[in-house]
Design a protein around this motif. Sequence first.
Motif, PDB file in Angstrom:
ATOM      1  N   LYS A  18       0.517  -0.965  -0.134  1.00  0.00           N
ATOM      2  CA  LYS A  18      -0.227  -0.215   0.034  1.00  0.00           C
ATOM      3  C   LYS A  18       0.671   0.978  -0.041  1.00  0.00           C
ATOM      4  N   GLN A  19       1.745   1.087   0.228  1.00  0.00           N
ATOM      5  CA  GLN A  19       3.004   2.436   1.114  1.00  0.00           C
ATOM      6  C   GLN A  19       3.180   2.840  -0.424  1.00  0.00           C
TER       7      GLN A  19
ATOM      8  N   GLN B 203       0.866   4.182  -3.026  1.00  0.00           N
ATOM      9  CA  GLN B 203       0.485   5.176  -2.884  1.00  0.00           C
ATOM     10  C   GLN B 203       2.441   6.021  -3.427  1.00  0.00           C
ATOM     11  N   ARG B 204       3.199   5.656  -2.983  1.00  0.00           N
ATOM     12  CA  ARG B 204       4.479   6.489  -3.930  1.00  0.00           C
ATOM     13  C   ARG B 204       4.495   6.285  -4.479  1.00  0.00           C
TER      14      ARG B 204
ATOM     15  N   ARG C  45       2.093   6.360  -7.317  1.00  0.00           N
ATOM     16  CA  ARG C  45       1.537   7.668  -7.518  1.00  0.00           C
ATOM     17  C   ARG C  45       1.481   9.178  -7.523  1.00  0.00           C
ATOM     18  N   GLU C  46       1.880   9.108  -6.456  1.00  0.00           N
ATOM     19  CA  GLU C  46       3.260  10.660  -6.354  1.00  0.00           C
ATOM     20  C   GLU C  46       3.823  10.855  -7.343  1.00  0.00           C
TER      21      GLU C  46
ATOM     22  N   HIS D 193      -0.565   2.331 -10.351  1.00  0.00           N
ATOM     23  CA  HIS D 193      -0.347   3.305 -10.260  1.00  0.00           C
ATOM     24  C   HIS D 193      -1.318   3.883 -10.354  1.00  0.00           C
TER      25      HIS D 193
END
Length: 373
Positions: free
Chosen positions: A103-104, A107-108, A110-111, A309
Amino acid sequence: MSNEIEIGHGKRARRVYSFDEIGVVPSRRTRDPELVSTSWSLDAYQFEIPVLGAPMDSVMSPATAIELGKLGGLGVLNLEGLWTRYADPQPLLDELASLDNSKQAVQRMREIYAEPIKSELITERIAEIRAAGVTVAGSLSPHRTAEHYETVVKAGVDLFVIRGNTVSAEHVAVEGKEPLNLKKFIYELDVPVIVGGAATYRSALHLMRTGAAAVLVGFGGGASSTTRATLGISQPMATAIADVAGARSDYLDESGGRYVHVIADGGLGTSGEVVKAIACGADAVMLGSLLARAAEAPGGGWHWGQEAHHDSLLRGQRVAVEQVAPLSEILNGPSQIADGTANLIGALRTALATTGYSDLKEFQRVGIVHTAK
């Protein structure tokens, strides 16, 4: 005889086949592997091996695309990936490789992928590959093609790849949003276009009629894809390739002799599956996870595609892969393991020799049997 089965009173389904359910049958003749050719050509470009590197950031960087080109294949760079968003993406690749929490990592990612694509970096990456003296291929997704294709063509790409999970010649868009007109787009381009994925006879035939030089076969079947689980969409690759190869034959007659190449894309995790893909009618294969295992692969022990992503609906995931050998060893050996993940071309040569065929086009006529799964 019908190959449909009854699911229930209101629905029938066609019987289809995966690579696990078929086998290649030896003929009455064998030959020495030294007498076998694995070369193929696409438009004016000649290749010693029928291998394309998938345009995924975990697989192809400018350096690995160059290396694959020098080894006789074709590296396809993802032109909307990290290499065209950042001048130096290596620190970001290293960071992603250090994240074990899924999950981390999502999120990263996507950023990181929120950074805009930069036209000047597209130009620089294509120039870097061209300077090495190998054939240059770059890929865009259908919804990014109209925005960036002029930059790509002006930069001097040799082969243009339009790649998505499913690409159709008849896309219906919401009002006010103009879909990519593939037939008009390909007609106006000065470079050959590879387009896909497609997994049925009809969809492939429509793509061939747009003027594409090659069609990618498959969707949702790669090691990092979860399309089957998230969308319920799938098509076993043996049947998909055979269907698209059938469309190629019919289009050859319809067009008066225009040959469109068939490239298997996805679901190819061993050399045996590469062999079966060509036996089913593919001219070449596009490899992702197998090449992500190379020591030079930019994923650093991880493999992912653009679906991993997505902003809202993930249809792929980042998967761990063991980086086992240099790219040259994965392709040409000698292999140190016997699981079909190394010396892919040596295995292909041996399969052709064992069944008595001298080249890839001949091998498409090899006998195939249905085996119990």
